[in-house]
Design an enzyme around this catalytic site. Structure first.
Site, PDB file in Angstrom:
ATOM      1  N   GLU C  71       0.802  -1.217   0.000  1.00  0.00           N
ATOM      2  CA  GLU C  71       0.000   0.000   0.000  1.00  0.00           C
ATOM      3  C   GLU C  71       0.838   1.272   0.000  1.00  0.00           C
ATOM      4  O   GLU C  71       0.530   2.235  -0.706  1.00  0.00           O
ATOM      5  CB  GLU C  71      -0.951   0.017   1.199  1.00  0.00           C
ATOM      6  N   HIS C 140     -11.237  -3.811   9.390  1.00  0.00           N
ATOM      7  CA  HIS C 140     -11.816  -3.719   8.050  1.00  0.00           C
ATOM      8  C   HIS C 140     -13.099  -2.894   8.044  1.00  0.00           C
ATOM      9  O   HIS C 140     -13.936  -3.090   7.164  1.00  0.00           O
ATOM     10  CB  HIS C 140     -12.156  -5.109   7.509  1.00  0.00           C
TER      11      HIS C 140
HETATM   12  C1  LIG Z   1      -2.568  -4.489   4.328  1.00  0.00           C
HETATM   13  C2  LIG Z   1      -3.608  -5.301   3.655  1.00  0.00           C
HETATM   14  N1  LIG Z   1      -3.753  -5.218   2.330  1.00  0.00           N
HETATM   15  C3  LIG Z   1      -4.686  -5.925   1.693  1.00  0.00           C
HETATM   16  C4  LIG Z   1      -5.528  -6.751   2.389  1.00  0.00           C
HETATM   17  C5  LIG Z   1      -6.636  -7.514   1.681  1.00  0.00           C
HETATM   18  N2  LIG Z   1      -6.243  -8.917   1.583  1.00  0.00           N
HETATM   19  C6  LIG Z   1      -6.580  -9.806   2.527  1.00  0.00           C
HETATM   20  S1  LIG Z   1      -5.867 -11.297   2.278  1.00  0.00           S
HETATM   21  C7  LIG Z   1      -5.131 -10.745   0.859  1.00  0.00           C
HETATM   22  C8  LIG Z   1      -4.261 -11.673   0.088  1.00  0.00           C
HETATM   23  C9  LIG Z   1      -3.129 -12.138   0.933  1.00  0.00           C
HETATM   24  O1  LIG Z   1      -2.335 -12.997   0.203  1.00  0.00           O
HETATM   25  P1  LIG Z   1      -1.297 -13.937   0.914  1.00  0.00           P
HETATM   26  O2  LIG Z   1      -0.425 -13.140   1.817  1.00  0.00           O
HETATM   27  O3  LIG Z   1      -0.621 -14.717  -0.142  1.00  0.00           O
HETATM   28  O4  LIG Z   1      -2.179 -14.879   1.852  1.00  0.00           O
HETATM   29  P2  LIG Z   1      -3.255 -15.962   1.386  1.00  0.00           P
HETATM   30  O5  LIG Z   1      -4.567 -15.259   1.358  1.00  0.00           O
HETATM   31  O6  LIG Z   1      -2.848 -16.493   0.070  1.00  0.00           O
HETATM   32  O7  LIG Z   1      -3.213 -16.991   2.468  1.00  0.00           O
HETATM   33  C10 LIG Z   1      -5.436  -9.426   0.610  1.00  0.00           C
HETATM   34  C11 LIG Z   1      -4.954  -8.645  -0.534  1.00  0.00           C
HETATM   35  C12 LIG Z   1      -5.357  -6.802   3.784  1.00  0.00           C
HETATM   36  N3  LIG Z   1      -6.138  -7.541   4.553  1.00  0.00           N
HETATM   37  N4  LIG Z   1      -4.377  -6.080   4.384  1.00  0.00           N
END
Ligand SMILES: Cc1ncc(C[n+]2csc(CCOP(=O)(O)OP(=O)(O)O)c2C)c(N)n1
Ligand SMILES: Cc1ncc(C[n+]2csc(CCOP(=O)(O)OP(=O)(O)O)c2C)c(N)n1
Ligand SMILES: [Mg+2]
Ligand SMILES: [Mg+2]
Lengths: 333, 339, 339, 333
Positions: C71, C140
């Site tokens: 971000e 959130h």
């Molecule tokens: C700082 C932040 N940015 C974006 C999000 C929205 N978000 C939640 S999970 C996710 C994907 C995360 O990917 P990863 O770290 O690979 O974990 P996975 O979901 O694959 O277990 C996103 C973009 C968030 N919760 N926090």
């Protein structure tokens, strides 16, 4: 030209450009000495971060740039500003808080910029310029301008999250950005050994699958050669590079530094490796200019700095009623 | 609020605001091995404003830790350390850089106890050198206390004297929840009487610094001193201003302010942060909806920072935040009902 | 503020708030090659709230760019791109994550023009899905508009209808300065009449959504709809509430609010952000110090979010922010001068 | 034991522990299926992120931990929570928003925690747990507790600045932290190829001068062996490691995923590599248990999940008047 053993700069730049590079290095040195002196006399307030000792890094890194190319600079940004073509008189005017300054007296040393020449500005936030430079690279790529962006930052900045995010994005999008870390061994008082898990910042290039180079930042030719290659790579659409210029600041971090974290010996050793003397000697050795021509360059630079200070002194103070001017475009006028 | 009462019997001496903060940290480091200081250049450099000073020599680099330039991560390490048993005091070099760490302070530290239903505690203190007046321009001069004051789960204090700086920091350290302490850079060298030894200044209590019957001035941080200077001037004209030192932005001491407004019928809020949505907005709103509304006999007035970034030019910089004459003029007009 | 007048002759259709935003972005992408969209999962996924939807299919991945989960860096790339000639619209997946990017939004984008003495312009738009009501808990569900409203150099808008969502986004895009747009997640599916084609809604102008003479309710985002529902109930009792849709948090439309308060003599501010130091604090303070003070015949009232993080449990979550009955009760008491 | 060719887990853990590990993996699977089902029935609201398909990573990574050791978890954190010893009934109670839940109904899926067992909590902020884990490591080191901290995070999180800052600090201070990246190929819809400049996240360990390992995250023994070694290293004061468990989530990212970024074929391929089946087969092959014992484990786990749902259903709703409870310690009571 391949078995020409002369340094890169001598081989690649014509005498006029070499002379101008030397002039700019002196200009940076004298500008900062002049600023320091004006500060001591109470003509400039606030604080400032001098790059004396690091002039080769600034000037050599910008050799391959045009006014269309962008740079982002740092709190230690006077050198970058002059290297990118700024007039010292308008820089002084800025430091003196005058309307004639590059930022009309609103920015000062930490925000010195010259947008018309592609210097997007010094930055008071360590690491602040890293993603901004990537944004400049994105513009260049999207609008097909052929421009590159050079992002200057310090060794201390390499531990900011912004470094990681910026280098990763530049890499995945293959943007025309050259990241130049001016590693002067310390972020304020904290040595890279204490702050950074790797020895050389350039080792971190691996984490972004981009080329990484550590160079002697006080060697004009070494810097110019490495950066020019990275610029060419960037312009060719092959993506970013990370270059680490090893250098040293002779002065304290800022005006409040009591210098308790470095030894006199270390400082002396580095002062003996003065990048300006070295470049000057190189130019003379290779017949680009002679002693008296070098003295003329010096005299010119000194004169420009003195005239700059006079210009600044006689500049216009902003009107208090203009306090909110420039907050929004509507109030620009 | 659970802050213990102040011990009044301690000896006092004249020391500066920054010495008072250093003294509090020294006492804490001595008394509790869980206390650690973290921040950029707080060790051998002694801190950008020389607040930690020689503490690293007394307590070593394990207790007084220079962090890399990593505000988000550093704040997060402090949060994780607090959550697991340490008592970290984290110094931002300038409060402006806390903009990099809002996620850890606001999304994590402030909410952890709540999100975990009371099963966790984050006793961390964030120290924030703030304010303008040093010629450091827009990115080194901000006053963000309103941001943190808007966040449930945080407490936010803003000492204006050396005594309170020490007492509030020790109260913050004893507090089981995260506390953000705003320190005004121009106050660091200010001297004042400070009790020896360990004492705490209750978080959430304002202090009446000057009694008066004609107008109430609620001020915070350096504005307290400017308000007091303005009050002296006004006294020459027979206008007696009551000056309240806010001390705590979250929670705000409603009762003390209401009590004063009941008496004076007039309220002026003076603060350095940007006027719009700054601390004075809350004070004004709080009074306008309280029982004190009926006692108001003039519109509540605010003097806050300009709607502009802090400029570099020193004259512009001064004009960007309230100065003593501005307070004097505003309080006089209010007292005379010229508003 | 330099926003062009709205074109009234355009045809309208019923589309949703998120469709209206998508339409605005589509028009902008068509009309101006400098416009790019950036954000996490705004491409093939269509955005966490399906706002970008199919735009990537229409305009390709060079114009509709999925960013890594970065971000701070992502926002900074948008700032740098805006500074050098693009017109980026950056979507935060949830406004809560903007806490990671405050440095680029506040220290860089907001101040760049000023710090550079007018020599630079940062025409970037930050889109912020905000608010509670989705069961997503404390990290959130926040409403940070007050933080941005406190920052000179930014403009902050908060549309409550599909028509305004489109018009304000296009106005933001035309604006040479950074604009932060708060979109309420619960409004995305709301339908409304939206003109076709390009039009702008002026930034900085509130809208009177319902005329009334007894009490003024200033509400923002989803609270506008709750206030209107409450006003209908009150009308049954003969209480006529005037409902003002704030629309813009920075700048705030002082004149429209003052005009209404002059008429009704009573002001209730309703907002979802945390009550203390929330948007209503500023509105209250602005009125309390204005000429409208003399027309007030009851204390200004605020209904804001609770002094707590947003809880997960749905009943607690509802209780944490103003609901229609809360507004009804508060407005009735105010209208009847029971406060 | 060195020429014992059996898998690490079989060699190193007694049958009771192995059986318990299998039980936990089933428990995770059934817990999540149960939660999904309850969600569909409207008994749970909000959203949730299921880790079905990733169970080996969670359970094997926690084999070397005691209740004194800490973990930080993620939005996809149910597995970590169960692996660290939480009771599913209190987890269900949390998801149902009840006072009996681990967070008394205030946190829900995204904040599920069990601080008494050392689980410092799931986190709604991608990367949010990274520096917090480093803080836990700092506490362990300063107070000499001998504890370690395991930091779980996703491939998507590896591009957050927090990743960079956290790993660097853990490295320079040699803290007892094991960073475990659960690389399931996507951060939401964005594949690592599109988001990340390197192929394997573990390559980034070089930038922090720490060991980096990429392992088959669906192979219980491979994960356990690698993580146990990293834990031993951490406990010995030799500092942090970065481990990348390659795995896959069978379900969509969250409840709103329309799955437009992965092919059915890819999903099927990974479903064929079910980590639970694989571990179960391994246990049977090496005579740790037989089919009927395995079925008993399954039945136990199913029963626990069903009982947990009933427990949650009959739990206590928080009182509305307790809205501000737990904001500050003063209001805890
Ligand atoms: C700082 C932040 N940015 C974006 C999000 C929205 N978000 C939640 S999970 C996710 C994907 C995360 O990917 P990863 O770290 O690979 O974990 P996975 O979901 O694959 O277990 C996103 C973009 C968030 N919760 N926090
Ligand atoms: C985000 C942020 N953190 C801290 C500072 C304070 N600060 C200014 S310069 C500096 C040291 C920077 O070190 P480096 O990047 O190596 O640059 P150098 O000063 O050596 O040129 C620090 C800590 C700042 N300006 N911004
Ligand atoms: Mg340095
Ligand atoms: Mg993933």
């Amino acid at each position: 030209m391949t078995d020409d053993n002369r340094p890169f700069a001598i081989r690649n730049y014509d005498p006029a450009r070499l002379r101008d590079a030397l002039r700019k290095m002196y200009l940076i040195r004298f500008f900062e000495e002049g600023a320091e002196d004006s500060y001591m006399r109470g003509l400039i307030h606030g604080t400032m971060h001098l790059s004396i000792g690091q002039e080769a890094s600034a000037v050599a890194s910008c050799m391959g740039l045009t006014d269309e190319d962008k740079i982002t600079s740092t709190h230690r940004g006077h050198g970058h500003c002059i290297a990118k073509g700024a007039e010292v008189r308008r820089m002084f005017a800025e430091f003196f808080g005058k309307e004639e300054g590059y930022c009309h007296g609103r920015g000062g040393s930490m925000h010195i910029a010259d947008v018309t020449r592609g210097n997007l500005g010094a930055n008071g936030i360590v690491g602040g310029g890293l993603p901004i430079a990537v944004g400049a690279g994105l513009t260049a790529k999207r609008l097909n301008t052929g421009a590159v962006a050079i992002c200057f930052f310090g060794d201390g900045a390499n531990n900011e999250g912004a470094f990681h995010e910026a280098l990763n994005m530049a890499a995945i999008w293959k943007l025309p950005v050259v990241f130049i870390c001016e590693n002067n061994k310390y972020g304020m008082s904290t040595s890279t050994e204490r702050s950074t898990a790797v020895k050389n910042i350039a080792e971190r290039a691996v984490a972004y699958a981009m080329p990484g180079h550590t160079v002697d930042g006080n060697d004009f030719s070494a810097v110019a050669e490495t950066v020019e290659a990275a610029i060419a790579r960037a312009r060719a659409g092959e993506g970013p590079s990370l270059i680490e210029n090893l250098t040293y600041r002779w002065r304290g971090h800022s005006k409040s530094d009591r210098n308790r974290y470095r030894t006199k010996q270390e400082i002396d050793e580095w002062m003996a490796r003065d990048p300006i003397q070295r470049f000057r000697a190189e130019l003379i050795e290779h017949g680009v200019l002679d002693e008296s021509e070098a003295e003329k360059v010096i005299a010119e630079a000194r004169q420009e700095v003195e005239a700059g200070i006079e210009f600044a002194k006689s500049g216009t103070a902003p009107r208090i009623s203009d306090l909110a001017k420039y907050v929004y475009a509507e109030e620009n006028a | 609020m659970n802050a213990p009462a102040k011990q009044l019997d301690a000896d006092t001496r004249e020391i500066s605001y920054s010495e008072a903060i250093r003294e509090a940290m020294g006492l804490a480091l001595e008394r509790d091995e869980r206390v650690v200081l973290m921040g950029e250049d707080i060790g051998v450099y002694g801190g950008a404003f020389q607040v930690t000073g020689d503490l690293v020599e007394r307590f070593g680099t394990d207790r007084v830790m220079d962090t890399p330039i990593s505000e988000l991560g550093g704040a997060g390490v402090a949060v994780g350390a607090a959550l697991t048993g340490l008592r970290p005091i984290f110094e931002f070099q300038f409060s402006d850089f806390a903009a990099l760490a809002m996620e850890q302070i606001v999304n994590q530290a402030a909410k952890m106890r709540y999100m975990l239903g009371g099963e966790a505690s984050v006793p961390v203190v964030f120290r924030m050198p703030a304010g303008s007046g040093t010629g450091a321009a827009a990115q080194h001069s901000q006053s963000f206390e309103a941001w943190f004051g808007h966040v449930p789960g945080l407490k936010v204090v803003q000492p204006s004297t050396p005594e309170d700086a020490k007492g509030l920091l020790l109260a913050a350290l004893e507090d089981p929840d995260p506390v953000v302490m705003f320190e005004h850079k121009l106050l660091y060298k200010m001297k004042g009487h400070v009790p020896e030894g360990w004492y705490t200044t209750p978080i959430g209590k304002a202090a009446i610094r000057r009694d008066g019957k004609d107008v109430t001035i609620v001020a915070s941080a350096i504005m307290v001193h400017r308000a007091l200077a303005a009050a002296e001037k006004l006294a020459e004209e027979g206008i007696e201003a009551e000056v309240i030192d806010l001390r705590s932005v979250r929670p705000i001491d409603r009762d003390t302010i209401i009590g004063s407004v009941r008496k004076t019928g007039k309220l002026l809020c003076v603060y350095e942060g940007v006027r719009t949505l700054g601390v004075g907005a809350e004070i004004s709103a709080m009074i306008a909806e309280s029982e004190a509304f009926d006692y108001l006999d003039a519109p509540i007035q605010r003097l806050g920072g300009a709607e502009a970034p802090i400029p570099y030019n020193p004259d512009l910089e001064k004009a960007a935040v309230p100065q003593t004459p501005d307070i004097e003029v505003a309080a006089r007009r209010l007292a005379r009902r010229e508003v």
